[in-house]
Design a protein around this motif. Structure first.
Motif, short mmCIF file in Angstrom:
data_model
loop_
_atom_site.label_atom_id
_atom_site.label_comp_id
_atom_site.label_asym_id
_atom_site.label_seq_id
_atom_site.Cartn_x
_atom_site.Cartn_y
_atom_site.Cartn_z
N VAL A 21 0.84 -1.19 0.00
CA VAL A 21 0.00 0.00 0.00
C VAL A 21 0.88 1.25 0.00
CG1 VAL A 21 -1.85 1.25 1.17
CG2 VAL A 21 -1.77 -1.26 1.28
N VAL A 22 0.68 2.09 -0.99
CA VAL A 22 1.41 3.34 -1.12
C VAL A 22 0.47 4.49 -0.79
CG1 VAL A 22 2.65 4.89 -2.70
CG2 VAL A 22 2.95 2.39 -2.89
N LEU A 23 0.88 5.34 0.15
CA LEU A 23 0.13 6.53 0.50
C LEU A 23 1.00 7.76 0.28
CD1 LEU A 23 -0.34 4.32 3.20
CD2 LEU A 23 -2.43 5.69 3.12
N PHE A 24 0.37 8.90 0.06
CA PHE A 24 1.13 10.13 -0.15
C PHE A 24 0.23 11.33 0.13
CE2 PHE A 24 -1.09 9.44 -4.09
CZ PHE A 24 -1.41 10.70 -4.56
N ASP A 25 0.85 12.49 0.25
CA ASP A 25 0.13 13.76 0.40
C ASP A 25 0.39 14.61 -0.83
OD1 ASP A 25 -0.64 13.04 3.01
OD2 ASP A 25 1.15 13.97 3.89
N TYR A 26 -0.67 15.19 -1.39
CA TYR A 26 -0.45 16.14 -2.47
C TYR A 26 0.31 17.35 -1.93
CZ TYR A 26 -3.73 13.60 -5.45
OH TYR A 26 -4.33 12.65 -6.20
N VAL A 27 1.07 18.00 -2.78
CA VAL A 27 1.83 19.18 -2.36
C VAL A 27 0.85 20.25 -1.89
CG1 VAL A 27 3.38 21.02 -3.10
CG2 VAL A 27 3.75 18.68 -3.89
N GLY A 28 1.08 20.73 -0.68
CA GLY A 28 0.17 21.69 -0.06
C GLY A 28 -0.71 21.05 0.99
N SER A 29 -0.67 19.72 1.06
CA SER A 29 -1.50 18.98 2.01
C SER A 29 -0.63 18.17 2.96
CB SER A 29 -2.45 18.03 1.27
OG SER A 29 -3.26 18.72 0.35
N GLY A 30 -1.19 17.87 4.14
CA GLY A 30 -0.52 16.97 5.07
C GLY A 30 0.90 17.39 5.38
N ARG A 31 1.80 16.41 5.28
CA ARG A 31 3.21 16.66 5.60
C ARG A 31 4.06 16.71 4.33
NH1 ARG A 31 4.98 12.59 10.24
NH2 ARG A 31 6.80 13.99 10.20
N SER A 32 3.45 17.17 3.24
CA SER A 32 4.19 17.34 1.99
C SER A 32 5.18 18.50 2.14
CB SER A 32 3.23 17.63 0.84
OG SER A 32 2.57 18.87 1.06
N ASP A 33 6.05 18.63 1.16
CA ASP A 33 7.03 19.72 1.14
C ASP A 33 6.34 20.97 0.59
OD1 ASP A 33 9.11 21.47 0.84
OD2 ASP A 33 10.26 20.22 -0.56
#
Length: 267
Positions: A46-58
């Motif tokens: 399972v791969v999870l991620f945050d879009y840039v500007g969301s969560g703990r993204s850069d």
């Protein structure tokens, strides 16, 4: 560029299993999938991620120009898939991410082999012969409210989006997620989301697709689910016994059952 850091990529589950990518919607982050991950982790990577500007993204990677179109977000998805060298992954997208997944599958068809669209909407504004659920004036008012007082908008709109008024803690969680998002970046993502029109892109989908809709959804009414189902050749439509726009939080068992049954059919 360090794609993992840019999008706060997280990988859990069975490293030997097929890959499932979970993509969150507007104002959310990967934590919104916490009730889905356990249902997948034993059999799937399972791969999870945050879009840039969301969560703990850069946040330093944010570009208003790039993210003023869903294509910018789709490019991020393809770059994540390329960085991880994914092949035939199943992309599970909630809300606007369902359309981002459609675009990403077109950009990198070798990377994405199937789509799960959770409460999708290719266009939020009504059009001739099409009901998206909002008039143009509705969306103008929504965006004006969001841009003038983002925190106030978040507090007022989150319970409407979540539905389930008998479970106010769900609306509070969504409101907190909205409020944790950088307001300037959220404004760009909101305009990109609510003014988008991806109806023509649905015809390009050639991979197995599951469309999940709720019985009542203030953001994506049943007519939208039916439209998406008709537009994608061979798509499967499942109406969940759930209300609101976030069934993976409000009705995780039904949502997970539908997703895992679809995944089992692909193997």
């Amino acid at each position: 560029m360090d794609i993992d850091r840019r999008n706060n990529v997280t990988i859990v589950g069975n490293p030997q299993g097929p890959t499932v990518v979970l993509a969150h919607g507007f104002g959310c982050d990967q934590n919104m999938w916490r009730l889905t991950v356990p249902a997948l982790a034993e059999e799937y990577r399972v791969v999870l991620f945050d879009y840039v500007g969301s969560g703990r993204s850069d946040l330093g990677a944010f570009s208003a120009d790039r993210y003023s179109s869903l294509d910018g977000y789709a490019q991020d998805v393809t770059e994540i898939c390329e960085a991880l060298d994914l092949r035939d992954a199943v992309f599970v997208g909630h809300s606007v991410s369902a359309m981002i997944g459609v675009l990403a599958a077109g950009l990198a068809p070798e990377r994405i082999g199937a789509l799960v669209m959770v409460a999708p909407s290719p266009r939020y504004i009504d059009d001739d012969g099409y009901r998206g659920g909002f008039t143009a004036d509705d969306i103008d008012e929504l965006l004006a409210s969001l841009e003038s007082n983002y925190l106030g908008w978040s507090t007022a709109m989150a319970p409407v989006i979540m539905g389930n008024p008998d479970r106010p803690e769900l609306g509070e969680e969504l409101a907190n997620s909205f409020c944790a998002t950088d307001p300037d970046m959220a404004r760009v993502f909101a305009r990109t989301t609510f003014l988008s029109d991806s109806r023509d892109d649905l015809k390009t989908v050639s991979v197995p697709t599951l469309v999940l809709e709720c019985t009542q959804d203030a953001i994506a009414p049943r007519e939208v689910g039916a439209y998406v189902h008709r537009a994608i050749p061979g798509a499967t439509l499942v109406t969940l016994d759930a209300t609101g726009h976030c069934p993976h939080l409000s009705a995780p068992e039904a949502t997970n059952q539908a997703i895992t049954a679809f995944l089992a059919g692909l193997r």
